[in-house]
Design a protein around this motif. Sequence first.
Motif, short mmCIF file in Angstrom:
data_model
loop_
_atom_site.label_atom_id
_atom_site.label_comp_id
_atom_site.label_asym_id
_atom_site.label_seq_id
_atom_site.Cartn_x
_atom_site.Cartn_y
_atom_site.Cartn_z
N ARG A 146 20.98 80.77 66.50
CA ARG A 146 20.08 80.70 64.84
C ARG A 146 19.18 81.17 64.66
N ALA A 147 18.40 81.69 65.94
CA ALA A 147 17.28 82.48 65.20
C ALA A 147 18.06 83.73 65.15
N ARG A 148 19.23 84.17 66.07
CA ARG A 148 19.53 85.81 65.75
C ARG A 148 19.73 85.90 64.11
N VAL A 149 20.47 85.04 63.78
CA VAL A 149 20.55 85.59 62.18
C VAL A 149 19.52 85.54 61.82
N GLU A 150 19.41 84.37 61.56
CA GLU A 150 18.55 83.78 60.86
C GLU A 150 17.21 85.40 60.61
N ARG A 151 17.01 85.91 61.83
CA ARG A 151 16.11 87.47 62.21
C ARG A 151 16.69 88.76 61.44
N PHE A 152 18.49 88.33 61.43
CA PHE A 152 19.34 89.79 60.76
C PHE A 152 19.59 89.38 59.25
N ARG A 153 19.22 88.27 59.19
CA ARG A 153 18.89 87.84 57.14
C ARG A 153 18.02 88.76 57.00
N HIS A 208 28.60 83.91 55.81
CA HIS A 208 27.92 82.79 54.31
C HIS A 208 27.07 83.07 54.05
N LEU A 209 25.92 83.69 54.60
CA LEU A 209 24.35 83.85 54.51
C LEU A 209 24.35 85.28 52.56
N GLU A 210 25.29 86.59 53.71
CA GLU A 210 25.53 87.41 52.55
C GLU A 210 26.17 87.12 51.99
N GLY A 211 27.19 85.78 51.62
CA GLY A 211 28.13 86.02 50.13
C GLY A 211 28.86 87.06 49.86
N ALA A 212 29.36 87.68 50.80
CA ALA A 212 29.94 89.05 49.79
C ALA A 212 31.44 89.12 49.98
N VAL A 213 32.07 88.16 50.85
CA VAL A 213 33.82 88.02 50.73
C VAL A 213 34.35 86.90 50.08
N PRO A 214 35.03 87.59 48.97
CA PRO A 214 35.54 86.84 48.00
C PRO A 214 36.09 85.83 48.74
N GLY A 215 36.72 84.24 48.23
CA GLY A 215 37.21 83.09 49.12
C GLY A 215 36.48 83.35 50.60
N PHE A 216 35.39 83.96 50.41
CA PHE A 216 35.42 82.97 51.99
C PHE A 216 33.33 82.30 51.79
N SER A 217 33.97 80.25 52.49
CA SER A 217 32.14 80.28 52.21
C SER A 217 32.14 79.55 53.27
N ASP A 218 31.53 79.55 54.27
CA ASP A 218 31.04 78.36 55.76
C ASP A 218 29.50 77.70 56.08
N PRO A 219 29.65 77.09 54.95
CA PRO A 219 28.22 76.34 54.79
C PRO A 219 27.72 75.03 56.38
N THR A 220 28.29 75.31 57.28
CA THR A 220 28.51 74.84 58.22
C THR A 220 28.13 75.25 59.66
N ALA A 221 28.57 77.07 59.31
CA ALA A 221 28.73 77.65 60.52
C ALA A 221 26.68 77.97 60.82
N LEU A 222 25.82 78.09 60.51
CA LEU A 222 24.09 77.79 60.61
C LEU A 222 23.69 76.88 61.88
N ALA A 223 24.66 75.16 60.51
CA ALA A 223 24.21 74.57 61.44
C ALA A 223 24.97 74.48 62.80
N LEU A 224 25.69 74.22 62.96
CA LEU A 224 26.33 74.42 64.71
C LEU A 224 26.27 75.11 65.26
N LEU A 225 25.43 75.87 65.35
CA LEU A 225 25.25 77.32 66.38
C LEU A 225 23.59 76.34 66.50
N PRO A 226 24.11 76.89 68.61
CA PRO A 226 22.93 76.35 69.49
C PRO A 226 21.21 77.41 69.08
N ASP A 227 20.24 77.06 69.12
CA ASP A 227 19.40 78.11 68.46
C ASP A 227 18.66 79.26 68.64
N ASP A 228 19.05 79.56 70.17
CA ASP A 228 18.96 81.06 70.00
C ASP A 228 19.26 81.43 68.78
#
Length: 284
Positions: A43-50, A21-41
């Motif tokens: 979510r931090a890994r995803v943020e580091r990736f970004r 979702h954060l990359e926004g690179a796949v046509p037709g895909f969007s999930d704005p809920t995913a980051l909010a549903l993750l546990p803190d650790d």
Amino acid sequence: MQEGRASQTAVMVCMARAIAHLEGAVPGFSDPTALALLPDDARARVERFRVDPTPSDLRTRLAHRFLEGRAQMMAARTVAIDEALRAAPTAQVVILGAGLDGRAWRMPELCEAVVFEVDHPDSQREKMARAAALPRVAREVRFVAVDFTRDDLDQRLAAAGHDPTQPSTWIWEGVVMYLTRAEIEATLAVVARRSAAGSRLIIAYAAPGLILPLVRLLVRRIGEPFRSVLSAGAMKTLLTAYDFAVVSDYNIPTIARRLSDRAWTATRAMKHIRVVVADRIGPS
């Protein structure tokens, strides 16, 4: 999954959706809920990736490459399931092994739907706490706590108000590979009994493939081993036995190819992951 602990594969799946979702690179895909549903650790890994998608050290770079491939795969899988859901009856949607699924909070097509989220109580407890902060788009969400290896799914759904006389759309995404054949058939028997004419069943499952042994090793190491692998033919035979006719059954690279070249390149080895759509054909 380990007793007393939320499913770690569910967290990995949600991380992949968050990255896609954060990359926004796949046509037709969007999930704005995913980051909010993750546990803190997680979510931090995803943020580091970004922040640093191409780290200098080899170990972190390989981990990021793995997450990138998972993200493209999950985006393709999600698009396929969402499309099948949009084309099906949506008054009752039952998500078996819901994990950190966000469809009830992100799909406007479910605005008139009652969504039954069925999952292990350990995973569900954490999911409910984080989902409480999200605006719901489904008409109603009912959480149904079920341990698929021990509890009576039929009884739990009845208690939650699922109506077997009305069509349902069932989503069984990435769960069957963690169940034994007996557990799969026990669940299918309940699904068949509770599926009125016009119902639809959507399953993401594991089939034989070249990289499957590596995947099995990975999930075994985190304590959630694969217990069932089915070919497309075996899946069709199984669904037919429970009065469901296969409408489509595609592997992830085939799905990804029509979305983008990048998605296909990232997932071309993932032929072991398939999405089957089947409609109820037997007596209601």
